[in-house]
Design a protein around this motif. Sequence first.
Motif, mmCIF file in Angstrom:
data_model
loop_
_atom_site.group_PDB
_atom_site.id
_atom_site.type_symbol
_atom_site.label_atom_id
_atom_site.label_comp_id
_atom_site.label_asym_id
_atom_site.label_seq_id
_atom_site.Cartn_x
_atom_site.Cartn_y
_atom_site.Cartn_z
ATOM 1 N N THR A 39 1.032 -1.326 -0.046
ATOM 2 C CA THR A 39 -0.166 -0.117 -0.018
ATOM 3 C C THR A 39 0.869 1.166 0.216
ATOM 4 N N ALA A 40 0.297 2.462 0.056
ATOM 5 C CA ALA A 40 1.042 3.745 -0.084
ATOM 6 C C ALA A 40 1.776 3.676 1.231
ATOM 7 N N ASP A 41 1.116 3.166 2.406
ATOM 8 C CA ASP A 41 1.754 3.381 3.799
ATOM 9 C C ASP A 41 2.933 2.423 3.716
ATOM 10 N N SER A 42 2.912 1.249 2.882
ATOM 11 C CA SER A 42 4.023 0.369 3.218
ATOM 12 C C SER A 42 5.223 0.090 2.202
ATOM 13 N N GLY A 43 5.151 0.981 1.126
ATOM 14 C CA GLY A 43 6.073 0.812 0.099
ATOM 15 C C GLY A 43 5.733 1.635 -1.342
ATOM 16 N N VAL A 44 6.524 1.321 -2.292
ATOM 17 C CA VAL A 44 6.498 2.117 -3.431
ATOM 18 C C VAL A 44 6.805 0.996 -4.555
ATOM 19 N N LEU A 45 5.657 0.891 -5.539
ATOM 20 C CA LEU A 45 5.887 0.117 -6.732
ATOM 21 C C LEU A 45 6.477 0.891 -7.729
ATOM 22 N N ALA A 46 7.494 0.203 -8.470
ATOM 23 C CA ALA A 46 8.182 0.927 -9.450
ATOM 24 C C ALA A 46 7.381 1.278 -10.589
ATOM 25 N N THR A 47 7.696 2.100 -11.422
ATOM 26 C CA THR A 47 6.766 2.480 -12.431
ATOM 27 C C THR A 47 6.978 1.616 -13.916
ATOM 28 N N GLY A 48 8.184 1.013 -13.834
ATOM 29 C CA GLY A 48 8.547 0.114 -14.689
ATOM 30 C C GLY A 48 9.369 -1.277 -14.219
ATOM 31 N N HIS A 49 9.909 -2.141 -15.139
ATOM 32 C CA HIS A 49 10.473 -3.307 -14.815
ATOM 33 C C HIS A 49 11.930 -3.300 -14.915
ATOM 34 N N ASP A 50 12.817 -2.220 -15.125
ATOM 35 C CA ASP A 50 14.196 -2.184 -14.955
ATOM 36 C C ASP A 50 14.683 -1.636 -13.594
ATOM 37 N N ALA A 51 16.114 -1.801 -13.763
ATOM 38 C CA ALA A 51 16.794 -1.395 -12.510
ATOM 39 C C ALA A 51 16.486 0.118 -12.260
ATOM 40 N N GLU A 52 16.678 0.909 -13.309
ATOM 41 C CA GLU A 52 16.388 2.519 -13.144
ATOM 42 C C GLU A 52 15.008 2.661 -12.243
ATOM 43 N N ALA A 53 14.074 2.027 -12.770
ATOM 44 C CA ALA A 53 12.842 2.258 -12.187
ATOM 45 C C ALA A 53 12.582 1.913 -10.875
ATOM 46 N N LEU A 54 13.193 0.506 -10.642
ATOM 47 C CA LEU A 54 13.424 0.111 -9.193
ATOM 48 C C LEU A 54 14.238 0.978 -8.405
#
Length: 370
Positions: free
Chosen positions: A305-320
């Motif tokens: 959730t927004a309280d527990s983490g952040v999802l990357a906007t892509g599937h590459d190392a830079e987005a992560l």
Amino acid sequence: MILDTRPAGDPLRIAVLAHLHHAIVPPFAGGMESHTAHLVGGLTDRGHQVTLFAKTGSEATCRVESVLARSYIVEGYPESDGRNRQHLMLDGAMAQATGRIRAGRFDVVLNNSLSPIPHRELAAIPTLHVLHTPVLPRLAGIFGTPGWTPDPMHRHVTVSHANARAWRRWLPEIDVVHNGIALETWHSDAESIPGTAAWTGRITPEKGTHLAIAAARAANMKLRIAGPVQDRDYFTALIEPELDADITYLGHLDQRDLSTMVATAQVFISSPLWEEPFGLTTLEAIACGTPVAALPSGAMTEIITADSGVLATGHDAEALARAVILAKDLERTKVRDSARTFSLDSMIDAYEGHLRSVAPVPHRALGRYS
């Protein structure tokens, strides 16, 4: 499916089929083994008569029947001939287990394996199948047979809504039971260490350990890695050469050391390169209060959730890496509170309800299974 919501009745006699690749013993080889251990423990604690059919060396508070030698090593990625030989060995062991069940005295079977054998060999026996993975070819081969329909005595659940989507092609009534953990065991009194990240899990290509390393470097974070090496070639080629003062591999840790490692990280990196069916390690990090940066794969959107983490906007190392930078300073109390939805008790409640719905009234079918 409508679950049995009546008050708890007589104890059920439950046969549990484990995935036979690894013994059910800590430190667990993966999420399935951990899930099986906690599930049989929870059902046993509630008074049910549980028998676990598993690889030799498995440990549980219930009765354990061994059906495959612990010395038999399952290869993760064998060539075709080796894969066929391996299937023959595993299928033979699972057929031995289902044979014992048919000859035994059980009210219901809980199939926690990935094997096609229980779907064939337990016809007309009350069975709850737990589908832990995306669609597997050998199971699709059964369900895709012309004219196939689900056995009326069988029910199916899976571990996330994301994982259910593909299975509904054949199983439109599949239910979802999210995995749960013993939240109280995932904590540490130690302070988090700024500038450090953690990654845990099976070290295999689909878990993306190499991508987590690249993301940690890009975010200027030190990374500690823990988990069993299940693909030695992958580890040797892509992980081992990256190990240095900033990227360290700590081995396959027991639960206490693992929780300390995760709880003292400033951020946890989850890097699945497949449609992750659930993600127990991600949930364990959240329970520790460690914010998560994750690739947007599979069930990550259901856990984070927004309280527990952040999802990357892509599937590459830079987005992560960008997700790592955004996640690392989230408020840890709110992170920890987000895990309450996924308690072990809630999971056991759900499975107990499904098992009572599948099973006949306990002890009426003795003659049939004796």
